[in-house]
Design a protein around this motif. Structure first.
Motif, PDB file in Angstrom:
ATOM      1  N   PRO A  78       0.817  -1.218   0.000  1.00  0.00           N
ATOM      2  CA  PRO A  78       0.000   0.000   0.000  1.00  0.00           C
ATOM      3  C   PRO A  78       0.853   1.271   0.000  1.00  0.00           C
ATOM      4  O   PRO A  78       1.927   1.324   0.596  1.00  0.00           O
ATOM      5  CB  PRO A  78      -0.792  -0.115   1.300  1.00  0.00           C
ATOM      6  CG  PRO A  78      -0.874  -1.587   1.546  1.00  0.00           C
ATOM      7  CD  PRO A  78       0.430  -2.141   1.045  1.00  0.00           C
ATOM      8  N   PHE A  79       0.371   2.276  -0.684  1.00  0.00           N
ATOM      9  CA  PHE A  79       0.993   3.591  -0.866  1.00  0.00           C
ATOM     10  C   PHE A  79       2.216   3.565  -1.778  1.00  0.00           C
ATOM     11  O   PHE A  79       2.912   4.555  -1.897  1.00  0.00           O
ATOM     12  CB  PHE A  79       1.351   4.251   0.475  1.00  0.00           C
ATOM     13  CG  PHE A  79       0.149   4.474   1.345  1.00  0.00           C
ATOM     14  CD1 PHE A  79      -0.825   5.380   0.982  1.00  0.00           C
ATOM     15  CD2 PHE A  79      -0.013   3.761   2.513  1.00  0.00           C
ATOM     16  CE1 PHE A  79      -1.940   5.575   1.772  1.00  0.00           C
ATOM     17  CE2 PHE A  79      -1.129   3.950   3.304  1.00  0.00           C
ATOM     18  CZ  PHE A  79      -2.094   4.865   2.929  1.00  0.00           C
ATOM     19  N   LEU A  80       2.507   2.438  -2.390  1.00  0.00           N
ATOM     20  CA  LEU A  80       3.566   2.372  -3.396  1.00  0.00           C
ATOM     21  C   LEU A  80       3.012   2.011  -4.772  1.00  0.00           C
ATOM     22  O   LEU A  80       3.756   1.677  -5.674  1.00  0.00           O
ATOM     23  CB  LEU A  80       4.638   1.359  -2.995  1.00  0.00           C
ATOM     24  CG  LEU A  80       5.474   1.713  -1.780  1.00  0.00           C
ATOM     25  CD1 LEU A  80       6.451   0.600  -1.481  1.00  0.00           C
ATOM     26  CD2 LEU A  80       6.203   3.018  -1.983  1.00  0.00           C
ATOM     27  N   GLY A  81       1.698   2.068  -4.915  1.00  0.00           N
ATOM     28  CA  GLY A  81       1.056   1.713  -6.177  1.00  0.00           C
ATOM     29  C   GLY A  81       1.414   2.633  -7.326  1.00  0.00           C
ATOM     30  O   GLY A  81       1.287   2.261  -8.491  1.00  0.00           O
ATOM     31  N   TRP A  82       1.898   3.834  -7.021  1.00  0.00           N
ATOM     32  CA  TRP A  82       2.290   4.766  -8.087  1.00  0.00           C
ATOM     33  C   TRP A  82       3.444   4.207  -8.906  1.00  0.00           C
ATOM     34  O   TRP A  82       3.644   4.602 -10.052  1.00  0.00           O
ATOM     35  CB  TRP A  82       2.687   6.114  -7.487  1.00  0.00           C
ATOM     36  CG  TRP A  82       3.714   5.990  -6.400  1.00  0.00           C
ATOM     37  CD1 TRP A  82       3.467   5.877  -5.064  1.00  0.00           C
ATOM     38  CD2 TRP A  82       5.130   5.915  -6.554  1.00  0.00           C
ATOM     39  NE1 TRP A  82       4.655   5.739  -4.377  1.00  0.00           N
ATOM     40  CE2 TRP A  82       5.696   5.769  -5.274  1.00  0.00           C
ATOM     41  CE3 TRP A  82       5.977   5.981  -7.652  1.00  0.00           C
ATOM     42  CZ2 TRP A  82       7.056   5.669  -5.070  1.00  0.00           C
ATOM     43  CZ3 TRP A  82       7.340   5.876  -7.439  1.00  0.00           C
ATOM     44  CH2 TRP A  82       7.865   5.729  -6.165  1.00  0.00           C
ATOM     45  N   ALA A  83       4.199   3.268  -8.364  1.00  0.00           N
ATOM     46  CA  ALA A  83       5.310   2.677  -9.109  1.00  0.00           C
ATOM     47  C   ALA A  83       4.821   1.850 -10.293  1.00  0.00           C
ATOM     48  O   ALA A  83       5.562   1.629 -11.250  1.00  0.00           O
ATOM     49  CB  ALA A  83       6.165   1.822  -8.184  1.00  0.00           C
ATOM     50  N   ASN A  84       3.571   1.398 -10.239  1.00  0.00           N
ATOM     51  CA  ASN A  84       3.008   0.678 -11.384  1.00  0.00           C
ATOM     52  C   ASN A  84       2.926   1.575 -12.614  1.00  0.00           C
ATOM     53  O   ASN A  84       3.035   1.089 -13.737  1.00  0.00           O
ATOM     54  CB  ASN A  84       1.631   0.124 -11.048  1.00  0.00           C
ATOM     55  CG  ASN A  84       1.711  -1.063 -10.126  1.00  0.00           C
ATOM     56  OD1 ASN A  84       2.581  -1.905 -10.275  1.00  0.00           O
ATOM     57  ND2 ASN A  84       0.813  -1.133  -9.171  1.00  0.00           N
ATOM     58  N   TRP A  85       2.727   2.856 -12.411  1.00  0.00           N
ATOM     59  CA  TRP A  85       2.694   3.790 -13.545  1.00  0.00           C
ATOM     60  C   TRP A  85       4.069   3.909 -14.199  1.00  0.00           C
ATOM     61  O   TRP A  85       4.169   4.244 -15.376  1.00  0.00           O
ATOM     62  CB  TRP A  85       2.215   5.171 -13.096  1.00  0.00           C
ATOM     63  CG  TRP A  85       0.756   5.190 -12.782  1.00  0.00           C
ATOM     64  CD1 TRP A  85       0.196   5.294 -11.552  1.00  0.00           C
ATOM     65  CD2 TRP A  85      -0.320   5.081 -13.706  1.00  0.00           C
ATOM     66  NE1 TRP A  85      -1.167   5.264 -11.659  1.00  0.00           N
ATOM     67  CE2 TRP A  85      -1.516   5.142 -12.969  1.00  0.00           C
ATOM     68  CE3 TRP A  85      -0.401   4.938 -15.091  1.00  0.00           C
ATOM     69  CZ2 TRP A  85      -2.760   5.059 -13.563  1.00  0.00           C
ATOM     70  CZ3 TRP A  85      -1.648   4.870 -15.679  1.00  0.00           C
ATOM     71  CH2 TRP A  85      -2.814   4.930 -14.921  1.00  0.00           C
ATOM     72  N   ILE A  86       5.125   3.639 -13.466  1.00  0.00           N
ATOM     73  CA  ILE A  86       6.476   3.623 -14.047  1.00  0.00           C
ATOM     74  C   ILE A  86       6.689   2.328 -14.832  1.00  0.00           C
ATOM     75  O   ILE A  86       7.325   2.322 -15.888  1.00  0.00           O
ATOM     76  CB  ILE A  86       7.527   3.777 -12.933  1.00  0.00           C
ATOM     77  CG1 ILE A  86       7.360   5.128 -12.246  1.00  0.00           C
ATOM     78  CG2 ILE A  86       8.933   3.616 -13.478  1.00  0.00           C
ATOM     79  CD1 ILE A  86       8.172   5.293 -10.989  1.00  0.00           C
ATOM     80  N   ALA A  87       6.131   1.234 -14.339  1.00  0.00           N
ATOM     81  CA  ALA A  87       6.332  -0.063 -14.977  1.00  0.00           C
ATOM     82  C   ALA A  87       5.509  -0.216 -16.253  1.00  0.00           C
ATOM     83  O   ALA A  87       5.934  -0.922 -17.172  1.00  0.00           O
ATOM     84  CB  ALA A  87       5.981  -1.176 -14.000  1.00  0.00           C
ATOM     85  N   LEU A  88       4.359   0.414 -16.340  1.00  0.00           N
ATOM     86  CA  LEU A  88       3.483   0.215 -17.499  1.00  0.00           C
ATOM     87  C   LEU A  88       4.114   0.633 -18.829  1.00  0.00           C
ATOM     88  O   LEU A  88       4.007  -0.119 -19.806  1.00  0.00           O
ATOM     89  CB  LEU A  88       2.139   0.905 -17.280  1.00  0.00           C
ATOM     90  CG  LEU A  88       1.205   0.192 -16.301  1.00  0.00           C
ATOM     91  CD1 LEU A  88      -0.061   0.995 -16.089  1.00  0.00           C
ATOM     92  CD2 LEU A  88       0.882  -1.201 -16.780  1.00  0.00           C
ATOM     93  N   PRO A  89       4.788   1.787 -18.942  1.00  0.00           N
ATOM     94  CA  PRO A  89       5.433   2.096 -20.230  1.00  0.00           C
ATOM     95  C   PRO A  89       6.539   1.101 -20.591  1.00  0.00           C
ATOM     96  O   PRO A  89       6.708   0.762 -21.771  1.00  0.00           O
ATOM     97  CB  PRO A  89       6.008   3.499 -20.028  1.00  0.00           C
ATOM     98  CG  PRO A  89       5.238   4.080 -18.921  1.00  0.00           C
ATOM     99  CD  PRO A  89       4.825   2.936 -18.047  1.00  0.00           C
TER     100      PRO A  89
END
Length: 73
Positions: free
Chosen positions: A23-34
């Motif tokens: 939790p609260f580290l989900g923003w890292a998924n936006w880095i992984a998607l590209p």
């Protein structure tokens, strides 16, 4: 060669996605998607499907986590 590159990109994205499940580290998924989109594209250009399929599975994990967190968390 492109398949191997796709698998390597998928592994790098997986290293980013695994800690993003906390939790609260989900923003890292936006880095992984590209990265995953690039890996899927390279896997599509190769003759083998294993790199593309690996990137699709990692991408599915990232997208499900983002949808559960409301897209941000």
């Amino acid at each position: 060669m492109l398949n191997l590159l796709s698998i390597l990109i998928g592994i790098v994205a997986l290293v980013i996605v695994i800690p993003a499940q906390i939790p609260f580290l989900g923003w890292a998924n936006w880095i992984a998607l590209p990265l995953l989109v690039i890996g899927i594209g390279l896997g599509q250009l190769s003759f083998s499907n294993s790199g593309r399929n690996f990137c699709l599975i990692v991408g599915l994990i990232a997208v499900v986590r983002l949808s559960l967190g409301g897209g941000l968390l």
